[in-house]
Design a protein around this motif. Structure first.
Motif, short mmCIF file in Angstrom:
data_model
loop_
_atom_site.label_atom_id
_atom_site.label_comp_id
_atom_site.label_asym_id
_atom_site.label_seq_id
_atom_site.Cartn_x
_atom_site.Cartn_y
_atom_site.Cartn_z
N GLN A 186 7.57 4.44 13.49
CA GLN A 186 6.56 4.67 14.23
C GLN A 186 5.42 3.45 14.08
O GLN A 186 4.93 2.97 15.04
CB GLN A 186 5.84 5.94 13.72
CG GLN A 186 4.51 6.16 14.49
CD GLN A 186 3.55 7.45 13.95
OE1 GLN A 186 4.04 8.51 14.06
NE2 GLN A 186 2.56 7.24 13.51
N ASP A 187 5.07 3.30 12.73
CA ASP A 187 4.06 2.01 12.87
C ASP A 187 4.60 0.83 13.14
O ASP A 187 3.72 -0.05 13.68
CB ASP A 187 3.31 1.95 11.33
CG ASP A 187 4.21 1.40 10.41
OD1 ASP A 187 5.24 1.45 10.45
OD2 ASP A 187 3.62 0.50 9.82
N ALA B 257 1.35 -1.42 10.09
CA ALA B 257 -0.09 -1.15 10.30
C ALA B 257 -0.77 -1.92 9.33
O ALA B 257 -1.88 -2.60 9.68
CB ALA B 257 -0.52 0.26 10.24
N THR C 151 0.74 -1.26 0.07
CA THR C 151 -0.02 -0.07 0.25
C THR C 151 0.82 1.33 -0.04
O THR C 151 0.55 2.22 -0.90
CB THR C 151 -1.00 0.05 1.22
OG1 THR C 151 -0.28 0.46 2.47
CG2 THR C 151 -1.71 -1.20 1.24
N ALA C 152 1.75 1.42 0.84
CA ALA C 152 2.56 2.77 0.92
C ALA C 152 3.99 2.21 1.51
O ALA C 152 4.34 1.00 1.77
CB ALA C 152 2.09 3.74 1.79
N PHE C 153 4.74 3.16 1.99
CA PHE C 153 6.18 3.15 2.15
C PHE C 153 6.17 2.78 3.70
O PHE C 153 6.86 2.14 4.30
CB PHE C 153 6.90 4.44 1.69
CG PHE C 153 8.46 4.15 1.85
CD1 PHE C 153 9.16 3.10 2.27
CD2 PHE C 153 9.20 5.56 1.53
CE1 PHE C 153 10.61 3.01 2.31
CE2 PHE C 153 10.57 5.49 1.39
CZ PHE C 153 11.26 4.36 1.82
N GLU C 154 5.58 3.72 4.49
CA GLU C 154 5.84 3.74 5.94
C GLU C 154 4.67 3.05 6.83
O GLU C 154 4.63 3.31 7.90
CB GLU C 154 6.00 5.29 6.35
CG GLU C 154 4.40 5.93 6.12
CD GLU C 154 4.31 6.54 4.89
OE1 GLU C 154 4.23 5.72 4.01
OE2 GLU C 154 3.78 7.60 4.66
N ASN C 155 4.11 2.12 6.16
CA ASN C 155 3.03 1.46 7.08
C ASN C 155 2.77 0.12 6.79
O ASN C 155 1.72 -0.32 7.16
CB ASN C 155 1.71 2.21 6.36
CG ASN C 155 1.51 1.87 4.91
OD1 ASN C 155 2.30 1.30 4.34
ND2 ASN C 155 0.32 2.23 4.46
#
Lengths: 320, 409
Positions: free
Chosen positions: A121-122, A81, A74-78
């Motif tokens: 963070q995630d 999650a 879905t994306a880079f930073e997650n």
């Protein structure tokens, strides 16, 4: 924690591939090898999720995919999650009888940029919440997908396109973030480091990470010929050297208890076999500028941080 | 169909959201607290803690992760809900696009709140208006009753296999979220039957057979692949086609729901209030419509032919309905509770003026920026707007098409 997963090289060769051939990774790609080995540890139905990065890009391009099993990016930073959502959905849908009544494993893949930097963070949140998934960090020590920019995982002195070897600053001034120790500090049940050269160790650890209840973190060093500037035939050799010189020692922390893995334990028992960092650095173009009179002190600094962290690790493992 | 017997609960807007979610057989809720949305997650946490719902509640560490977890849970086939406001929606921005791009039918309550800086916790529509292009269906509610009804309807709209797009339901911060109202609620079993179980579009899977569009070990799919100039454009076009199919589905779901609940909100897309013979009309969305309706009643009592067009569905924009609603009106005041800095008026104004250009009807269309940061919008301000419209009709002149109202000048 011992895994009952016993296997031979023949078993591994015969086990069906999950990351299929035909993907577009570079020759000598460490991450492709690392992921392929990790996936040899899969024990049953599994869902994969992937952060943006090299391996996401090379393994798919619509309408093609190299993934034999369900996979989502879905994306880079997650990605942690994303894994949280998958795991939560599996639990509730199984409970409600809306999916087959069987356990499904969840594995998240991310590179060093997606882990040390933008995704920490995630990752921290997902581990704190205790989701049952394995997070695999394939660490090629820079943002290789976007053209070799420095990350929190880039080692001291390495030249990248955003930490170039200039006439004043000799590559990355900062030291590598001790990400796996940070993960151990979360109190998670399983953290391990691995290297593709020690394939059996790597697969065993991946299997343990899958088997453990709750979050597991597997940090795999994954040399990149393009970014590290070495010949594509040397990936596995470099994967061995980085362990032998203790820049990337192999260990596990089970419920926070550190334990050296066999290759690194052997070095701990025979300290004279510990290799100096020079040979490893010399093989790689990203450290070429250090072999000049002006910057050779950086090699000492790399040796110093390596020794300091090795000693600290030995202490954690109860070896003095 | 007979109207179902319902009970009346005193709920604020946030509680109405939580209650609707509780009844909608939601599998996964992933959310992060932010004022004025907090009551939603608090109430829902209580339902979880008391075993009143069979839902996995992921209490994440940020809104970015909230939507990221919702997205993959939805990709797994779960019915999914989240809620946020203001900065939280802004933090989700990246994943809003990814969610719609992955065609994940997530339902989200957006408790409309101003964006920083300066930091402000009160209502305006800046947060969701800035997200109007991200391929989420947007419904805006006038009161807490409509909030409750719209959340239930949203699951049916989002999960329709022809649509498969996420839906956000906007409710005005504090004026709805924190204000008690009598809300009629349907029995649990009625709601559960209405929302049904999640439906899936079928697509061609890896092995060539048609499979439900979800992550399933028995029917492996790769979702979210790299997609460059050779297919990306077609995929975006497909999203737009799904958007264009949505008005019909929104109307159908709204009508089916109306038949069992007895409650209509116009036709589900727009609501016309005294528009049939109106010469002057306001256009607005959200809770302000309540005040405007009171003013319209007062003006009608004086013999002024005033009306209101309330836009309930802002995305997709019901173009034909808006034209029909306004075709006999001579002067229109569009009310915007957000600002497009440096543009010519607010977002709703842009749309309405733009639509009417091709409609062969050219009423005077003016814009009022109002209520930013929760600034009160009492009846006298609305009266002023209608007075302006009357003056425009008399003088046949518009001095200033875009005006700010209800602030120190």
């Amino acid at each position: 924690m011992a895994s009952e997963y016993e296997f031979t090289a023949k078993d591994i060769v015969e086990k069906p591939e999950i990351l299929m051939s035909g993907h577009r990774a570079c020759a000598g790609c460490g991450p492709a090898t690392a992921l392929r080995l990790v996936l040899k540890a899969v024990r049953g139905p599994t869902i994969l999720t992937h952060a943006t990065g090299c391996m996401e890009v090379v393994s798919t391009i619509y309408p093609y995919t190299a993934w034999k099993i369900p996979w989502i990016h879905t994306a880079f930073e997650n990605v942690a999650a994303n894994a949280s959502g998958i795991e939560a959905a599996l639990k509730v849908l199984r409970r409600k009888g809306r999916i087959k009544d069987e356990h499904v494993d969840v594995i998240a893949f991310a590179g060093d940029g997606g882990t040390f930097d933008i995704g920490i963070q995630d990752l921290s949140g997902a581990v704190e919440r205790g989701h049952d998934f394995m997070y695999v960090l394939y660490d090629n020590e820079a943002y290789m997908n976007t053209g070799i920019q420095r990350s929190g995982g880039t080692p001291h002195g390495a030249a990248t396109t955003t930490s170039p070897a200039g006439s004043v600053i000799p590559g990355k001034p900062e030291y590598k973030k001790p990400i796996s120790d940070i993960m151990v500090a979360h109190g998670m049940p399983y953290v391990a480091t691995a290297s593709p050269y020690y394939w059996k160790d790597l697969i065993t650890k991946a299997r343990k990470g899958i088997e453990v209840d709750g979050p597991a973190f597997l940090h795999v060093i994954a040399p990149c010929p393009r970014g590290w500037r070495y010949d594509t035939s040397k990936t596995i050799e470099i994967s061995r050297l980085v362990v032998e010189n203790c820049i990337f020692p192999l260990w596990e922390a089970i419920d926070g208890e550190y334990q050296l893995s066999e290759p690194s334990e052997a070095i701990a028992l025979k300290p004279e076999t510990k290799k100096p960092v020079q040979e490893y650095l010399r093989m790689q173009g990203r450290f070429r500028h250090l072999f000049t009179p002006k910057f050779e002190k950086v090699i000492d600094e790399i040796q110093w941080i390596t020794d300091k962290r090795w000693q600290r690790l030995l202490k954690k493992c109860g070896i003095n | 169909m007979e109207i179902v017997k319902q009970k009346v609960l005193a709920l604020n807007g946030d509680e109405a959201v939580a209650y609707a979610v509780k009844q909608s057989d939601v599998d996964v809720v992933s959310a992060y607290p932010i004022t004025p949305q907090t009551i939603i997650v608090e109430r829902f946490s209580e339902y979880v803690a008391n075993g009143e719902v069979d839902t996995e509640f992921i209490c994440v560490e940020s809104e970015h992760s909230a939507l990221s977890a919702c997205l993959t849970a939805s990709a797994m086939g779960a019915r999914v809900f989240t809620a946020t406001a203001s900065a939280g929606l802004a933090l989700m921005h990246e994943i809003l696009y990814v969610t719609s791009g992955c065609r994940a039918p997530v339902v989200m309550a957006v408790v409309n709140r101003a964006l920083s800086a300066p930091i402000n916790i009160h209502c305006d529509h800046s947060d969701s208006m800035v997200e109007r292009d991200c391929s989420w269906i947007q419904l805006y509610a006038e009161n807490s009753q409509e909030v409750y009804d719209s959340i239930i309807q949203a699951f049916r709209i989002a999960e329709n296999p022809e649509i498969s797009l996420p839906v956000m339901v906007g409710l005005d911060g504090f004026s709805l979220s924190h204000t008690l109202e009598n809300v009629q609620v349907l029995p649990d079993d009625v709601v559960r039957k209405f929302v049904g179980t999640r439906q899936f579009p079928f697509i061609k899977g890896h092995e060539g057979k048609m499979v439900p569009f979800k992550l399933d070990p028995e029917n492996p799919l790769s979702m979210g692949p790299l997609d460059l100039y050779d297919y990306y454009f077609e995929h975006k076009r497909q999203q737009e086609e799904a958007m264009q199919k949505a008005p019909k589905v929104i109307q159908q779901v709204h009508e089916e729901y109306a038949q069992m609940s007895g409650r209509h909100y116009g036709n589900g897309l727009i609501e016309r209030y005294n528009l049939e013979d109106a010469e002057i009309a306001a256009v607005c969305l959200g809770s302000t419509a309540g005040t405007v309706k009171t003013v319209v009643d007062e003006l009608r009592a004086e013999g002024v032919k005033a009306g209101l067009l309330r836009i309930r569905t802002f995305r997709p924009l019901p173009v034909e309905e808006i034209i029909k609603a306004l075709e006999n009106v001579k002067a229109v005041a569009v009310m915007d509770r957000s600002l497009s800095f440096g543009g010519y008026g607010g977002a709703v104004f842009h749309e309405i003026r733009h639509i009417l250009y091709d409609a062969h009807i050219h009423p005077y269309v003016v814009n009022y920026i109002y209520g930013l940061g929760g600034r009160d919008t009492p009846r006298n301000l609305i009266h002023k707007i209608y007075q302006d419209l009357q003056e425009i009709l008399q003088t046949r002149r518009v001095e200033k098409p875009v005006k700010f109202i209800g602030l120190r000048e």
